[in-house]
Design a protein around this motif. Structure first.
Motif, PDB file in Angstrom:
ATOM      1  N   VAL A 170      -6.105   3.495   0.796  1.00  0.00           N
ATOM      2  CA  VAL A 170      -6.849   5.011  -0.335  1.00  0.00           C
ATOM      3  C   VAL A 170      -6.779   4.583  -1.243  1.00  0.00           C
ATOM      4  O   VAL A 170      -7.891   5.531  -2.256  1.00  0.00           O
ATOM      5  N   ALA A 195      -1.414   4.780  -7.200  1.00  0.00           N
ATOM      6  CA  ALA A 195      -2.279   3.922  -6.390  1.00  0.00           C
ATOM      7  C   ALA A 195      -1.697   2.023  -5.748  1.00  0.00           C
ATOM      8  O   ALA A 195      -0.673   2.080  -5.534  1.00  0.00           O
ATOM      9  N   LEU A 204       1.573   7.521  -1.057  1.00  0.00           N
ATOM     10  CA  LEU A 204       0.209   6.945  -0.847  1.00  0.00           C
ATOM     11  C   LEU A 204      -0.624   8.347   0.128  1.00  0.00           C
ATOM     12  O   LEU A 204      -1.523   8.751  -0.610  1.00  0.00           O
ATOM     13  N   ALA A 205       0.417   8.540   0.882  1.00  0.00           N
ATOM     14  CA  ALA A 205      -0.541   9.595   1.275  1.00  0.00           C
ATOM     15  C   ALA A 205      -0.718  11.290   0.441  1.00  0.00           C
ATOM     16  O   ALA A 205      -1.621  11.711   0.702  1.00  0.00           O
ATOM     17  N   THR A 208      -3.930  11.266  -1.024  1.00  0.00           N
ATOM     18  CA  THR A 208      -5.205  12.154  -0.978  1.00  0.00           C
ATOM     19  C   THR A 208      -5.050  12.709   0.067  1.00  0.00           C
ATOM     20  O   THR A 208      -5.745  12.501   0.850  1.00  0.00           O
ATOM     21  N   VAL A 213     -10.221  12.669   4.133  1.00  0.00           N
ATOM     22  CA  VAL A 213     -10.232  11.430   4.244  1.00  0.00           C
ATOM     23  C   VAL A 213     -11.688  11.197   5.428  1.00  0.00           C
ATOM     24  O   VAL A 213     -11.784   9.897   5.198  1.00  0.00           O
TER      25      VAL A 213
END
Length: 285
Positions: A170, A195, A204-205, A208, A213
């Motif tokens: 990330v 993060a 975390l997902a 982004t 990505v």
């Protein structure tokens, strides 16, 4: 009813593919491509100068693909603007493909036949060539498919079993997004803070979720004249070594190994060097 004009047809497949990218963050390169489209529309008389200036301002203020699409929504999809950037190593990659598909299998086949104890016949040569070449090609295609599947998987959420690797992934994605203009510095700093404080892969997902990505690879360094010069030097050096061994004709196994390596280099290096030379010249155009 107004008759459709040439170029006004909507490419439904392209439009459908673009809908999924709507909420994702756009990059500086995406914005420059839309600017190129607006300039082409101005040259063709589809936009006035004031409209061009106003829409250019909207482009630079746009953060997502959906906002960029709104700027050109009333312009033909097929309107030519800025062209997508060319892969700086395209000709070199083609040269490497030629080396892998044609030269390396031939060298391997010669090595196999040289170690054969039975007499070499035409049928044996044809059979060995078919087996070796098909094997190399199947392996090459398998590697290409695996690489593409791996690239698509790059946009998936980080694995739950590796939180440390997930944080690193990330963090790398956020750095790439900043470099490409998808995030402002304030957004980058804020997300980097989240993060480091995240305790789950879901958190975390989320950092982004609005970034493409799987398509944020760092741009490749383009080949330079220095790379071509090194290729020429390697080719000449390999040819000199091979010629010296042929003239000297030593009988040791080490000399044979050196000759084999030099011969392979003589066959491979010039092809790759020509590919790099083509790429360097394309950059200057």
């Amino acid at each position: 009813a107004a008759m459709p004009q040439p170029g006004d047809e909507v490419d439904e497949i392209t439009a459908a593919e673009g809908q999924g990218d709507g909420p994702l963050r756009a990059s500086d390169a995406d914005r420059e491509q839309v600017i190129g489209t607006l300039k082409a529309a101005f040259v063709q008389g589809r936009l006035t100068e004031d409209e061009l200036d106003a829409r250019a301002g909207q482009v630079y203020a746009s953060r997502t693909y959906a906002e960029l699409a709104g700027v050109t929504a009333d312009l033909p999809i097929g309107l030519t603007g800025a062209q997508p950037p060319r892969d700086p190593w395209r000709a070199t990659k083609v040269a490497l493909g030629v080396v892998y598909a044609l030269i390396l299998p031939g060298l391997f086949m010669l090595a196999v036949l040289a170690r054969a104890s039975s007499p070499i016949t035409v049928g044996k040569v044809l059979t060995s060539s078919a087996v070796v070449y098909v094997t190399f090609w199947i392996l090459g295609v398998s590697v290409m498919v695996a690489c593409r599947l791996g690239g698509r998987a790059g946009g998936q959420p980080p694995p739950r079993s590796a939180p440390t690797a997930a944080v690193a992934a990330v963090t790398g994605a956020l750095k790439a997004a900043l470099a490409q203009g998808r995030l402002t510095e304030d957004e980058y700093d804020e997300r980097m803070g989240h993060a480091s404080a995240s305790r789950s892969c879901a958190e975390l997902a989320a950092l982004t979720a609005d970034l493409p990505v799987g398509r944020m690879d760092a741009p490749a360094r383009p080949p330079t004249a220095e790379d071509v010069r090194i290729g020429v030097i390697v080719s000449v050096a390999a040819a000199s070594v091979a010629a010296a061994i042929l003239l000297w004709q030593p009988g040791s196994g080490l000399a044979f190994l050196a000759f084999f390596i030099a011969a392979v280099t003589v066959l491979v290096a010039p092809v790759v060097t020509v590919g790099m030379l083509v790429d360097v010249r394309r950059q200057k155009r």
